[in-house]
Design a protein around this motif. Structure first.
Motif, PDB file in Angstrom:
ATOM      1  N   SER A 153       0.820  -1.226  -0.034  1.00 18.45           N
ATOM      2  CA  SER A 153       0.160  -0.050   0.115  1.00 18.45           C
ATOM      3  C   SER A 153       0.957   1.244  -0.035  1.00 18.45           C
ATOM      4  CB  SER A 153      -1.051   0.178   1.253  1.00 18.45           C
ATOM      5  OG  SER A 153      -0.114   0.212   2.386  1.00 18.45           O
ATOM      6  N   VAL A 154       2.196   1.191   0.395  1.00 21.74           N
ATOM      7  CA  VAL A 154       3.077   2.015   0.265  1.00 21.74           C
ATOM      8  C   VAL A 154       4.369   1.947  -0.530  1.00 21.74           C
ATOM      9  CG1 VAL A 154       2.656   3.074   2.493  1.00 21.74           C
ATOM     10  CG2 VAL A 154       4.148   1.451   2.379  1.00 21.74           C
ATOM     11  N   GLY A 155       4.014   1.143  -1.809  1.00 19.42           N
ATOM     12  CA  GLY A 155       4.917   0.898  -2.818  1.00 19.42           C
ATOM     13  C   GLY A 155       5.097  -0.508  -3.116  1.00 19.42           C
ATOM     14  N   ARG A 156       6.233  -0.981  -3.208  1.00 19.19           N
ATOM     15  CA  ARG A 156       6.347  -2.284  -3.597  1.00 19.19           C
ATOM     16  C   ARG A 156       6.862  -3.268  -2.560  1.00 19.19           C
ATOM     17  NH1 ARG A 156       7.262  -3.750  -9.357  1.00 19.19           N
ATOM     18  NH2 ARG A 156       6.353  -2.111 -10.721  1.00 19.19           N
ATOM     19  N   ALA A 157       6.731  -4.321  -2.465  1.00 15.46           N
ATOM     20  CA  ALA A 157       7.236  -5.286  -1.416  1.00 15.46           C
ATOM     21  C   ALA A 157       7.642  -6.772  -2.042  1.00 15.46           C
ATOM     22  CB  ALA A 157       6.143  -5.645  -0.406  1.00 15.46           C
ATOM     23  N   ILE A 158       9.017  -7.217  -1.534  1.00 18.39           N
ATOM     24  CA  ILE A 158       9.129  -8.631  -1.976  1.00 18.39           C
ATOM     25  C   ILE A 158       9.472  -9.456  -0.831  1.00 18.39           C
ATOM     26  CG2 ILE A 158      10.026  -7.977  -4.167  1.00 18.39           C
ATOM     27  CD1 ILE A 158      12.738  -7.968  -2.971  1.00 18.39           C
ATOM     28  N   VAL A 159       9.448 -10.754  -0.866  1.00 17.10           N
ATOM     29  CA  VAL A 159       9.758 -11.735   0.297  1.00 17.10           C
ATOM     30  C   VAL A 159      10.805 -12.359   0.008  1.00 17.10           C
ATOM     31  CG1 VAL A 159       9.014 -13.698   1.634  1.00 17.10           C
ATOM     32  CG2 VAL A 159       7.256 -11.960   0.723  1.00 17.10           C
ATOM     33  N   LEU A 160      11.849 -12.193   0.705  1.00 13.47           N
ATOM     34  CA  LEU A 160      13.412 -12.705   0.570  1.00 13.47           C
ATOM     35  C   LEU A 160      13.747 -13.640   1.945  1.00 13.47           C
ATOM     36  CD1 LEU A 160      15.419  -9.624  -0.732  1.00 13.47           C
ATOM     37  CD2 LEU A 160      14.378 -11.700  -2.155  1.00 13.47           C
ATOM     38  N   ASP A 161      14.781 -14.416   1.631  1.00 12.85           N
ATOM     39  CA  ASP A 161      15.375 -15.103   2.931  1.00 12.85           C
ATOM     40  C   ASP A 161      16.333 -14.074   3.687  1.00 12.85           C
ATOM     41  OD1 ASP A 161      17.828 -16.743   4.220  1.00 12.85           O
ATOM     42  OD2 ASP A 161      16.112 -18.218   4.083  1.00 12.85           O
ATOM     43  N   GLU A 162      16.182 -14.114   4.944  1.00  8.84           N
ATOM     44  CA  GLU A 162      16.748 -13.179   5.926  1.00  8.84           C
ATOM     45  C   GLU A 162      18.337 -13.041   5.331  1.00  8.84           C
ATOM     46  OE1 GLU A 162      17.212 -11.892  10.468  1.00  8.84           O
ATOM     47  OE2 GLU A 162      17.264 -14.045   9.992  1.00  8.84           O
ATOM     48  N   GLN A 163      19.112 -14.064   4.856  1.00  7.29           N
ATOM     49  CA  GLN A 163      20.422 -13.822   4.480  1.00  7.29           C
ATOM     50  C   GLN A 163      20.715 -12.708   3.702  1.00  7.29           C
ATOM     51  OE1 GLN A 163      22.133 -16.888   1.759  1.00  7.29           O
ATOM     52  NE2 GLN A 163      19.988 -17.714   1.397  1.00  7.29           N
ATOM     53  N   TYR A 164      19.695 -12.266   2.754  1.00  7.83           N
ATOM     54  CA  TYR A 164      19.927 -11.071   1.965  1.00  7.83           C
ATOM     55  C   TYR A 164      19.584  -9.845   2.605  1.00  7.83           C
ATOM     56  CZ  TYR A 164      19.570 -14.964  -1.509  1.00  7.83           C
ATOM     57  OH  TYR A 164      19.741 -16.320  -2.167  1.00  7.83           O
ATOM     58  N   MET A 165      19.295  -9.766   3.510  1.00 11.00           N
ATOM     59  CA  MET A 165      18.765  -8.443   4.340  1.00 11.00           C
ATOM     60  C   MET A 165      20.050  -7.443   4.403  1.00 11.00           C
ATOM     61  SD  MET A 165      15.543  -8.515   4.483  1.00 11.00           S
ATOM     62  CE  MET A 165      14.701  -7.522   5.494  1.00 11.00           C
ATOM     63  N   ASP A 166      21.121  -7.546   4.621  1.00  8.24           N
ATOM     64  CA  ASP A 166      22.020  -6.932   4.794  1.00  8.24           C
ATOM     65  C   ASP A 166      22.437  -6.228   3.266  1.00  8.24           C
ATOM     66  OD1 ASP A 166      22.780  -7.184   7.408  1.00  8.24           O
ATOM     67  OD2 ASP A 166      24.162  -8.472   7.178  1.00  8.24           O
ATOM     68  N   ALA A 167      22.339  -6.973   2.445  1.00  3.94           N
ATOM     69  CA  ALA A 167      22.412  -6.361   0.940  1.00  3.94           C
ATOM     70  C   ALA A 167      21.296  -5.579   0.610  1.00  3.94           C
ATOM     71  CB  ALA A 167      22.543  -7.448  -0.033  1.00  3.94           C
ATOM     72  N   VAL A 168      20.028  -6.027   1.244  1.00  3.56           N
ATOM     73  CA  VAL A 168      18.833  -5.166   0.883  1.00  3.56           C
ATOM     74  C   VAL A 168      19.168  -3.788   1.703  1.00  3.56           C
ATOM     75  CG1 VAL A 168      16.265  -4.676   1.592  1.00  3.56           C
ATOM     76  CG2 VAL A 168      17.442  -7.072   0.544  1.00  3.56           C
ATOM     77  N   THR A 169      19.671  -3.720   2.898  1.00  2.00           N
ATOM     78  CA  THR A 169      19.828  -2.634   3.375  1.00  2.00           C
ATOM     79  C   THR A 169      20.941  -1.632   2.703  1.00  2.00           C
ATOM     80  OG1 THR A 169      19.604  -3.449   5.662  1.00  2.00           O
ATOM     81  CG2 THR A 169      20.827  -1.544   5.631  1.00  2.00           C
ATOM     82  N   GLY A 170      22.081  -2.178   2.174  1.00  2.00           N
ATOM     83  CA  GLY A 170      23.053  -1.349   1.342  1.00  2.00           C
ATOM     84  C   GLY A 170      22.496  -1.006   0.167  1.00  2.00           C
ATOM     85  N   LEU A 171      21.511  -1.655  -0.639  1.00  2.00           N
ATOM     86  CA  LEU A 171      21.236  -1.244  -1.959  1.00  2.00           C
ATOM     87  C   LEU A 171      19.789  -0.412  -1.722  1.00  2.00           C
ATOM     88  CD1 LEU A 171      20.797  -1.294  -5.069  1.00  2.00           C
ATOM     89  CD2 LEU A 171      19.939  -3.624  -4.925  1.00  2.00           C
TER      90      LEU A 171
END
Length: 269
Positions: A153-171
């Motif tokens: 409702s406030v943009g786009r959302a994807i579901v990922l494994d937690e191992q990728y969350m640091d890279a998500v933060t960086g990107l």
């Protein structure tokens, strides 16, 4: 009373999700309860959104299907310990605290509660956010889908494994700051060539918005779209040569790498 959404900590992210979900019709004001720290803030939010707003986190936790905890990372464990014993078994807890793992939150809860780690970015404030969701293994798919719809409702959302969350933060987490710098630099270029400052900023910002939307709507690789703009012996190829010579591509890659590494370091302090 049973609320569909409870928000603990209605700061920038929490309020953006509230505003977006109401504006898109996903929720009604009567579906939401919020908790904040001050009476003035409580009154302001209640008047603005007409949603129940309280000063006690436990009141939110015991009455909500989705419990969105949108507080600073240094505060998240204190909040979890405060509400752990009162969270309904069928509820799902969602945290937007950067760098705080599912395992560490589960330890504080000391119960097997459906849990999702979310990493939204500043774009949620204008309903153009990008959010990654990392659910705990035992979190049911229907709960994950409800939370995904909330962030959509406030943009786009994807579901990922937690191992990728640091890279998500960086990107995507840090990414808006990189793009603001690019917009500022493009606008400076326009000013250098004689355009008024406000005109340059509008041209630069809308150009970035249009380029990004083209990637998302067409699904084309950015390189292919770049080639569509670059005519033989035209002005664009000269500009691209300057960007390559200045190392823009590798610099942006390094920025994502450094921010990712920093996110990982903060997690393991």
């Amino acid at each position: 009373m049973r609320y569909k959404l409870g928000i603990i900590g209605a700061g920038k992210i929490g309020e953006a999700i509230l505003a977006g979900s109401l504006a898109k019709g996903l929720l009604a004001p009567s579906d939401v309860i919020l908790s904040v720290r001050t009476e003035q803030h409580r009154q302001n939010l209640e008047e603005k959104y007409h949603a129940a707003t309280v000063l006690h986190n436990r009141e939110v936790a015991k009455q909500s299907e989705i419990i969105l905890i949108s507080v600073k990372p240094r505060t998240i464990f204190e909040v979890l310990q405060e509400i752990a014993d009162i969270i309904p078994d069928e509820s799902v807890v969602v945290s937007t605290a950067a760098g705080v793992t599912l395992e560490s939150m589960q330890t504080r809860l000391a119960r097997k509660i459906a849990l999702i780690r979310a990493m939204p970015n500043l774009g949620v404030s204008v309903c153009e956010g990008m959010t990654a969701l990392a659910p705990a293994r035992f979190t049911e798919e229907d709960k994950v889908e409800k939370v995904k719809q909330l962030f959509e409702s406030v943009g786009r959302a994807i579901v990922l494994d937690e191992q990728y969350m640091d890279a998500v933060t960086g990107l995507s987490g840090s990414g808006p700051a990189y793009v603001y710098l690019i917009i500022e630099a493009l606008a400076d270029g326009g000013v250098k060539m004689g355009l008024p400052r406000e005109v340059s900023i509008e041209l630069a910002a809308q150009t970035v918005l249009g380029a990004a939307k083209t990637v998302l709507v067409t699904g084309e690789h950015p390189a292919k779209l770049k080639d569509q703009v670059t005519t033989p012996a035209g002005s664009t190829i000269d500009g691209l040569m300057e960007l390559e010579d200045g190392g823009l591509r590798v610099t942006l890659i390094k920025a994502v790498v450094k921010a990712t590494e920093r996110a990982h370091q903060l997690l393991h302090k």
